[in-house]
Design a protein around this motif. Structure first.
Motif, short mmCIF file in Angstrom:
data_model
loop_
_atom_site.label_atom_id
_atom_site.label_comp_id
_atom_site.label_asym_id
_atom_site.label_seq_id
_atom_site.Cartn_x
_atom_site.Cartn_y
_atom_site.Cartn_z
N VAL A 134 0.81 -1.22 0.00
CA VAL A 134 0.00 0.00 0.00
C VAL A 134 0.85 1.28 0.00
O VAL A 134 0.30 2.37 -0.03
CB VAL A 134 -0.98 0.04 1.20
CG1 VAL A 134 -1.98 -1.11 1.13
CG2 VAL A 134 -0.23 0.05 2.52
N ASP A 146 0.12 4.22 -2.25
CA ASP A 146 -1.14 4.94 -2.06
C ASP A 146 -0.98 6.17 -1.15
O ASP A 146 -1.82 7.06 -1.20
CB ASP A 146 -2.19 4.03 -1.42
CG ASP A 146 -2.68 2.94 -2.36
OD1 ASP A 146 -2.42 3.04 -3.58
OD2 ASP A 146 -3.33 2.00 -1.87
N LEU A 153 -3.55 10.56 0.94
CA LEU A 153 -3.96 9.47 0.08
C LEU A 153 -3.91 10.00 -1.35
O LEU A 153 -4.59 10.96 -1.69
CB LEU A 153 -5.39 9.01 0.39
CG LEU A 153 -6.01 8.02 -0.60
CD1 LEU A 153 -5.27 6.69 -0.57
CD2 LEU A 153 -7.48 7.83 -0.33
N HIS A 185 -9.59 3.91 -5.82
CA HIS A 185 -10.09 4.41 -4.53
C HIS A 185 -11.49 5.02 -4.63
O HIS A 185 -12.05 5.44 -3.62
CB HIS A 185 -9.14 5.48 -3.97
CG HIS A 185 -7.77 4.98 -3.75
ND1 HIS A 185 -6.69 5.50 -4.41
CD2 HIS A 185 -7.29 3.99 -2.96
CE1 HIS A 185 -5.59 4.86 -4.03
NE2 HIS A 185 -5.94 3.93 -3.16
N PRO A 237 -14.17 2.95 2.42
CA PRO A 237 -13.05 2.09 2.80
C PRO A 237 -11.69 2.75 2.57
O PRO A 237 -10.76 2.55 3.36
CB PRO A 237 -13.24 0.85 1.93
CG PRO A 237 -14.70 0.79 1.69
CD PRO A 237 -15.13 2.23 1.55
N ALA A 238 -11.56 3.55 1.53
CA ALA A 238 -10.29 4.25 1.28
C ALA A 238 -10.04 5.31 2.36
O ALA A 238 -8.91 5.48 2.83
CB ALA A 238 -10.27 4.88 -0.11
N ALA A 288 -8.99 3.49 5.51
CA ALA A 288 -7.58 3.08 5.41
C ALA A 288 -6.65 4.27 5.66
O ALA A 288 -5.65 4.14 6.38
CB ALA A 288 -7.29 2.46 4.05
N ASP A 318 -6.64 5.06 9.40
CA ASP A 318 -5.96 4.00 10.14
C ASP A 318 -4.44 4.08 9.96
O ASP A 318 -3.68 4.02 10.94
CB ASP A 318 -6.49 2.64 9.68
CG ASP A 318 -6.10 1.50 10.60
OD1 ASP A 318 -5.99 1.70 11.82
OD2 ASP A 318 -5.91 0.39 10.07
N VAL A 319 -3.99 4.23 8.73
CA VAL A 319 -2.54 4.32 8.48
C VAL A 319 -1.97 5.60 9.09
O VAL A 319 -0.87 5.58 9.65
CB VAL A 319 -2.24 4.22 6.96
CG1 VAL A 319 -0.76 4.47 6.68
CG2 VAL A 319 -2.66 2.86 6.43
N THR A 372 -4.66 -2.02 15.40
CA THR A 372 -5.90 -1.32 15.71
C THR A 372 -6.80 -2.23 16.53
O THR A 372 -7.03 -3.38 16.16
CB THR A 372 -6.65 -0.95 14.40
OG1 THR A 372 -5.75 -0.31 13.51
CG2 THR A 372 -7.84 -0.06 14.67
#
Length: 135
Positions: free
Chosen positions: A17, A20, A35, A41, A51-52, A55, A58-59, A77
């Motif tokens: 990933v 991204d 992002l 995406h 969802p993108a 992500a 979260d990242v 997480t």
């Protein structure tokens, strides 16, 4: 870990990933992560998908934790709550501003505001908790 170290960690340990995302900033206030929005995406209607955005949040929080602890690849997480407030602007990258609220021995808690590039209003807000493995 600084901006360059976080980017290198992402490329080395999460190569699937890494393309991204781009680390925009890492300092005492937190981490800003971009992002790089691409067609994969997007959802129908041409906007960045939920969802993108998840992500990205979260990242961003993961990297905010690593910026303080160093390369702890197994931090995970344990909880995430995300509010989608606005539709991200089509054709724009999305930025996440992550800040740690508490960094303990076993848990880290933080929040992330997500923005369409160049827009002042957040498109999403996430609260995340991470479990930190014993050292």
């Amino acid at each position: 870990m600084d901006k360059a170290a976080l980017a290198a960690f992402l490329r080395r340990d999460f190569a699937q990933v890494a393309d991204d995302f781009r680390v925009e900033r890492a300092d005492e206030t937190g981490v800003c992560l971009r992002l790089v929005a691409q067609e994969r995406h997007l959802r129908p209607g041409g906007t960045v998908s939920g969802p993108a955005l998840f992500a990205l949040a979260d990242v961003a929080m993961y990297l905010a934790i690593l910026s303080r602890l160093g390369p702890v690849a197994l931090a995970v997480t344990t909880n995430c709550s995300i509010d989608f407030m606005r539709k991200p602007e089509a054709g724009r990258d999305v930025l996440a501003e992550a800040r740690l609220l508490k960094l303990g021995r076993t848990l880290a808690v933080g929040d992330v505001l997500v923005y369409s590039e160049g827009k002042p209003e957040p498109v999403a807000r996430a609260g995340l908790t991470y479990s930190i493995p014993p050292r």
